[in-house]
Design a protein around this motif. Structure first.
Motif, PDB file in Angstrom:
ATOM      1  N   GLU A  32     -65.552 -50.285  63.482  1.00 57.01           N
ATOM      2  CA  GLU A  32     -66.347 -50.628  61.872  1.00 57.01           C
ATOM      3  C   GLU A  32     -67.775 -50.001  61.379  1.00 57.01           C
ATOM      4  OE1 GLU A  32     -67.330 -54.650  60.774  1.00 57.01           O
ATOM      5  OE2 GLU A  32     -68.094 -54.122  58.675  1.00 57.01           O
ATOM      6  N   HIS A  33     -68.144 -49.461  62.240  1.00 60.24           N
ATOM      7  CA  HIS A  33     -70.166 -49.091  61.892  1.00 60.24           C
ATOM      8  C   HIS A  33     -69.824 -47.610  61.991  1.00 60.24           C
ATOM      9  CE1 HIS A  33     -71.526 -52.340  60.677  1.00 60.24           C
ATOM     10  NE2 HIS A  33     -70.917 -53.231  62.129  1.00 60.24           N
ATOM     11  N   ILE A  34     -68.419 -46.816  63.075  1.00 60.08           N
ATOM     12  CA  ILE A  34     -68.700 -45.207  63.342  1.00 60.08           C
ATOM     13  C   ILE A  34     -67.733 -45.299  62.261  1.00 60.08           C
ATOM     14  CG2 ILE A  34     -66.682 -45.788  65.178  1.00 60.08           C
ATOM     15  CD1 ILE A  34     -68.407 -43.468  66.660  1.00 60.08           C
ATOM     16  N   ALA A  35     -66.663 -45.607  61.917  1.00 61.62           N
ATOM     17  CA  ALA A  35     -65.406 -44.572  61.253  1.00 61.62           C
ATOM     18  C   ALA A  35     -65.560 -44.967  59.188  1.00 61.62           C
ATOM     19  CB  ALA A  35     -64.315 -45.818  61.724  1.00 61.62           C
ATOM     20  N   ASP A  36     -65.310 -43.299  59.318  1.00 63.91           N
ATOM     21  CA  ASP A  36     -65.210 -43.460  58.159  1.00 63.91           C
ATOM     22  C   ASP A  36     -63.649 -43.696  57.622  1.00 63.91           C
ATOM     23  OD1 ASP A  36     -67.818 -41.898  57.791  1.00 63.91           O
ATOM     24  OD2 ASP A  36     -66.576 -40.039  58.746  1.00 63.91           O
ATOM     25  N   ARG A  37     -62.948 -43.301  58.143  1.00 67.81           N
ATOM     26  CA  ARG A  37     -61.824 -44.069  57.232  1.00 67.81           C
ATOM     27  C   ARG A  37     -60.705 -45.091  58.778  1.00 67.81           C
ATOM     28  NH1 ARG A  37     -59.337 -41.770  53.380  1.00 67.81           N
ATOM     29  NH2 ARG A  37     -57.577 -42.188  53.295  1.00 67.81           N
ATOM     30  N   VAL A  38     -59.794 -45.604  58.858  1.00 66.48           N
ATOM     31  CA  VAL A  38     -59.139 -46.261  59.891  1.00 66.48           C
ATOM     32  C   VAL A  38     -57.554 -45.852  59.700  1.00 66.48           C
ATOM     33  CG1 VAL A  38     -58.542 -48.380  60.741  1.00 66.48           C
ATOM     34  CG2 VAL A  38     -61.269 -48.104  60.012  1.00 66.48           C
ATOM     35  N   ALA A  39     -56.841 -46.105  60.371  1.00 68.26           N
ATOM     36  CA  ALA A  39     -55.160 -45.190  60.698  1.00 68.26           C
ATOM     37  C   ALA A  39     -55.080 -46.465  61.732  1.00 68.26           C
ATOM     38  CB  ALA A  39     -54.909 -44.374  61.039  1.00 68.26           C
ATOM     39  N   VAL A  40     -54.127 -47.525  61.100  1.00 69.75           N
ATOM     40  CA  VAL A  40     -53.893 -48.647  62.008  1.00 69.75           C
ATOM     41  C   VAL A  40     -52.075 -48.230  62.294  1.00 69.75           C
ATOM     42  CG1 VAL A  40     -53.031 -51.121  62.403  1.00 69.75           C
ATOM     43  CG2 VAL A  40     -54.987 -50.374  60.725  1.00 69.75           C
ATOM     44  N   THR A  41     -52.268 -48.470  63.749  1.00 72.43           N
ATOM     45  CA  THR A  41     -50.316 -47.942  64.450  1.00 72.43           C
ATOM     46  C   THR A  41     -49.510 -48.797  65.099  1.00 72.43           C
ATOM     47  OG1 THR A  41     -51.310 -47.273  66.371  1.00 72.43           O
ATOM     48  CG2 THR A  41     -51.739 -45.283  65.132  1.00 72.43           C
ATOM     49  N   TYR A  42     -48.611 -49.181  64.527  1.00 70.85           N
ATOM     50  CA  TYR A  42     -47.669 -50.208  65.315  1.00 70.85           C
ATOM     51  C   TYR A  42     -46.340 -49.932  65.803  1.00 70.85           C
ATOM     52  CZ  TYR A  42     -45.491 -54.359  65.649  1.00 70.85           C
ATOM     53  OH  TYR A  42     -44.553 -55.424  66.431  1.00 70.85           O
ATOM     54  N   LEU A  43     -45.816 -49.523  67.258  1.00 71.18           N
ATOM     55  CA  LEU A  43     -44.837 -49.060  67.558  1.00 71.18           C
ATOM     56  C   LEU A  43     -44.441 -47.049  66.518  1.00 71.18           C
ATOM     57  CD1 LEU A  43     -41.671 -51.319  67.051  1.00 71.18           C
ATOM     58  CD2 LEU A  43     -42.791 -50.161  69.439  1.00 71.18           C
ATOM     59  N   GLY A  44     -45.492 -46.623  67.312  1.00 72.35           N
ATOM     60  CA  GLY A  44     -45.712 -44.844  67.109  1.00 72.35           C
ATOM     61  C   GLY A  44     -45.902 -44.798  65.508  1.00 72.35           C
ATOM     62  N   ARG A  45     -45.712 -45.589  65.196  1.00 74.06           N
ATOM     63  CA  ARG A  45     -46.273 -44.808  63.384  1.00 74.06           C
ATOM     64  C   ARG A  45     -47.292 -45.353  62.835  1.00 74.06           C
ATOM     65  NH1 ARG A  45     -41.399 -43.933  60.844  1.00 74.06           N
ATOM     66  NH2 ARG A  45     -39.362 -44.453  62.294  1.00 74.06           N
ATOM     67  N   ILE A  46     -47.909 -45.133  61.836  1.00 76.16           N
ATOM     68  CA  ILE A  46     -49.419 -45.532  60.926  1.00 76.16           C
ATOM     69  C   ILE A  46     -48.594 -46.423  60.427  1.00 76.16           C
ATOM     70  CG2 ILE A  46     -51.066 -44.907  59.664  1.00 76.16           C
ATOM     71  CD1 ILE A  46     -51.684 -42.236  61.230  1.00 76.16           C
ATOM     72  N   VAL A  47     -49.086 -47.722  59.516  1.00 76.29           N
ATOM     73  CA  VAL A  47     -49.031 -48.165  58.894  1.00 76.29           C
ATOM     74  C   VAL A  47     -49.407 -49.137  57.691  1.00 76.29           C
ATOM     75  CG1 VAL A  47     -46.801 -49.795  61.229  1.00 76.29           C
ATOM     76  CG2 VAL A  47     -49.169 -50.966  60.300  1.00 76.29           C
ATOM     77  N   GLU A  48     -50.832 -47.950  58.081  1.00 80.08           N
ATOM     78  CA  GLU A  48     -51.530 -48.306  56.654  1.00 80.08           C
ATOM     79  C   GLU A  48     -53.338 -47.137  57.397  1.00 80.08           C
ATOM     80  OE1 GLU A  48     -53.520 -52.328  56.106  1.00 80.08           O
ATOM     81  OE2 GLU A  48     -54.212 -51.759  54.411  1.00 80.08           O
ATOM     82  N   GLU A  49     -53.429 -46.777  56.660  1.00 80.98           N
ATOM     83  CA  GLU A  49     -54.796 -45.821  56.502  1.00 80.98           C
ATOM     84  C   GLU A  49     -55.465 -46.383  55.212  1.00 80.98           C
ATOM     85  OE1 GLU A  49     -55.933 -43.270  54.716  1.00 80.98           O
ATOM     86  OE2 GLU A  49     -54.630 -43.187  53.915  1.00 80.98           O
ATOM     87  N   GLY A  50     -56.980 -46.052  55.337  1.00 79.58           N
ATOM     88  CA  GLY A  50     -57.769 -46.091  54.118  1.00 79.58           C
ATOM     89  C   GLY A  50     -59.351 -45.898  54.782  1.00 79.58           C
ATOM     90  N   PRO A  51     -60.304 -45.544  53.507  1.00 80.83           N
ATOM     91  CA  PRO A  51     -61.953 -45.718  54.104  1.00 80.83           C
ATOM     92  C   PRO A  51     -61.916 -47.156  54.393  1.00 80.83           C
ATOM     93  CG  PRO A  51     -60.964 -45.443  51.563  1.00 80.83           C
ATOM     94  CD  PRO A  51     -59.979 -45.504  52.409  1.00 80.83           C
ATOM     95  N   THR A  52     -62.520 -47.397  56.139  1.00 79.76           N
ATOM     96  CA  THR A  52     -63.347 -48.257  56.230  1.00 79.76           C
ATOM     97  C   THR A  52     -63.055 -49.137  55.738  1.00 79.76           C
ATOM     98  OG1 THR A  52     -64.304 -46.670  58.047  1.00 79.76           O
ATOM     99  CG2 THR A  52     -64.768 -49.137  58.254  1.00 79.76           C
ATOM    100  N   GLU A  53     -64.316 -49.767  54.692  1.00 81.38           N
ATOM    101  CA  GLU A  53     -65.233 -50.675  53.909  1.00 81.38           C
ATOM    102  C   GLU A  53     -63.715 -51.386  53.889  1.00 81.38           C
ATOM    103  OE1 GLU A  53     -68.686 -48.331  51.641  1.00 81.38           O
ATOM    104  OE2 GLU A  53     -67.750 -50.062  50.957  1.00 81.38           O
ATOM    105  N   ARG A  54     -62.871 -50.848  53.083  1.00 86.65           N
ATOM    106  CA  ARG A  54     -61.519 -51.317  52.108  1.00 86.65           C
ATOM    107  C   ARG A  54     -60.867 -51.625  53.464  1.00 86.65           C
ATOM    108  NH1 ARG A  54     -55.551 -50.969  52.444  1.00 86.65           N
ATOM    109  NH2 ARG A  54     -55.803 -48.984  52.397  1.00 86.65           N
ATOM    110  N   ILE A  55     -60.158 -51.211  54.492  1.00 85.30           N
ATOM    111  CA  ILE A  55     -59.749 -51.948  55.155  1.00 85.30           C
ATOM    112  C   ILE A  55     -60.545 -53.269  55.697  1.00 85.30           C
ATOM    113  CG2 ILE A  55     -58.818 -51.047  57.436  1.00 85.30           C
ATOM    114  CD1 ILE A  55     -57.578 -49.833  56.144  1.00 85.30           C
TER     115      ILE A  55
END
Ligand SMILES: Nc1ncnc2c1ncn2[C@@H]1O[C@H](COP(=O)(O)OP(=O)(O)O)[C@@H](O)[C@H]1O
Ligand code: SF4
Ligand SMILES: [Mg+2]
Length: 334
Positions: free
Chosen positions: A219-242
């Motif tokens: 939370e405090h280090i990332a500008d953006r976060v990408a969430v992975t599930y079974l080899g795919r990115i299922v969601e990504e976006g600015p940390t605050e929004r995520i």
């Protein structure tokens, strides 16, 4: 917009598992159609359960495993298929820190050599000149110069990770890939290393690809976060929004497990416990990869893979709940 430092498009890595007698070769798609960018000096966190392909993604970016499809551009250069001398030449720009500070440092080398080796290998500095640089690197990561002649076993886990970071920044990389780099450390040591990374980013302008199975850590280090599930990115976006408005049900579930320091908030938030296990990447489900565990699953989810839909507040999610056309269709069908 500045040009991305790292640009990954439709990356796939398939492992071919050789069968034995009468058993066919099986194909394991560890990474499957992944795309993301990292801007200079930006931190992208990649988060997902164990086995979701994070390390394979990191190793592909580092050119330690062969991508089976897609492209990787670093600083404008196509590095997807680089090998040998051309790969060696771009190495200084791209460095990695691994999870286990106990096995990633050569136990037979003193710290001066561990940290100084990249300087020698790439012909940057030798002898006394190298020692001066190593001292400065150690100080930069919060270790005194008197550690130079000691061996890795003489250090704690947190100190070893500082040494690994000193070695990784020796050649002034533009991108540092950190694969579960703080996961083996206790919480207070984790925070110290995260603070160090933040300081280094400010001082040196390094970009990070920061991988963790723990959403709470990023939370405090990332500008953006990408969430992975079974080899795919299922969601990504600015940390605050995520963190404030997760869009994908899987992100919501991961987030519901992150402890919140304020007990009143904690109590008002429901923990989402997902049914079942992550399916085997050897036999991924058709349609949405998350449909076997999703509390909101609809008929369409079971057959057709959802595309990424842009989200208000930035980023995107691959889920029919956020695809106006699909939810309209499912309402008509029911
Ligand atoms: N060298 C390999 N050979 C075969 N399968 C692998 C190899 N490396 C990883 N895998 C498989 O690929 C999938 C993703 O693994 P990995 O990238 O390590 O995930 P994560 O880092 O998210 O835990 C897992 O199913 C794992 O078993
Ligand atoms: S597409 Fe369907 S199954 Fe997949 S996460 Fe969204 S609602 Fe759940
Ligand atoms: Mg891993």
């Amino acid at each position: 917009m500045t040009a991305p430092l790292l640009s990954v498009r439709d990356l796939a890595v398939t492992f071919h598992l050789r069968g034995g007698l009468l058993r066919p070769t099986r194909h394991l798609k560890a990474v499957n159609g992944v795309s993301f960018d990292i801007a200079p000096g930006e931190t992208l966190a990649v988060v997902g359960e164990s086995g979701s392909g994070k390390s394979t993604m990191a190793r592909a970016v580092m050119r330690l495993v062969e991508p089976s499809a897609g492209s990787i551009h670093l600083d404008g250069d196509d590095i997807t298929a680089l090998r040998g001398e051309p790969l060696r030449r771009i190495r200084p720009k791209l460095q990695m820190v691994f999870q286990d500070p106990y096995s990633s440092l050569d136990p037979s080398m003193i710290i001066a050599d561990v940290v100084g080796e990249p300087l020698t290998v790439h012909g940057v500095a030798t002898g006394a000149d190298r020692d001066v640089r190593v001292q400065a690197l150690l100080e930069q990561v919060g270790l005194g110069r008197y550690h130079m002649n000691r061996y890795p076993y003489e250090f704690s886990g947190g100190q070893r990770q500082r040494i690994a970071i000193a070695r990784a920044i020796a050649l002034q990389p533009k991108l540092l890939v950190l694969d579960e780099a703080v996961s083996a450390l206790d919480v207070s040591t984790q925070n110290q290393i995260l603070n160090l990374l933040e300081d280094l980013r400010r001082e040196l302008g390094i970009a990070y690809l920061f991988i963790s199975h723990d959403l709470g850590v990023v939370e405090h280090i990332a500008d953006r976060v990408a969430v992975t599930y079974l080899g795919r990115i299922v969601e990504e976006g600015p940390t605050e929004r995520i963190f404030a408005k997760p869009a994908h049900p899987y992100t919501e579930a991961l987030l519901s497990a992150v402890p919140i320091p304020n007990p009143r908030v904690q109590r008002s938030r429901r923990r989402i416990v997902l049914p079942g296990d992550v399916p085997s990447p050897l036999a991924p489900p058709p349609g949405c990869p998350f449909h076997t565990r999703c509390p909101h699953v609809m008929d369409v989810c079971k057959t057709v893979m959802p595309a990424h839909t842009p989200m208000a507040g930035g980023g995107s999610a691959a889920c029919y709940l956020h695809d106006p056309q699909a939810t309209e269709d499912s309402r008509c069908a029911s």
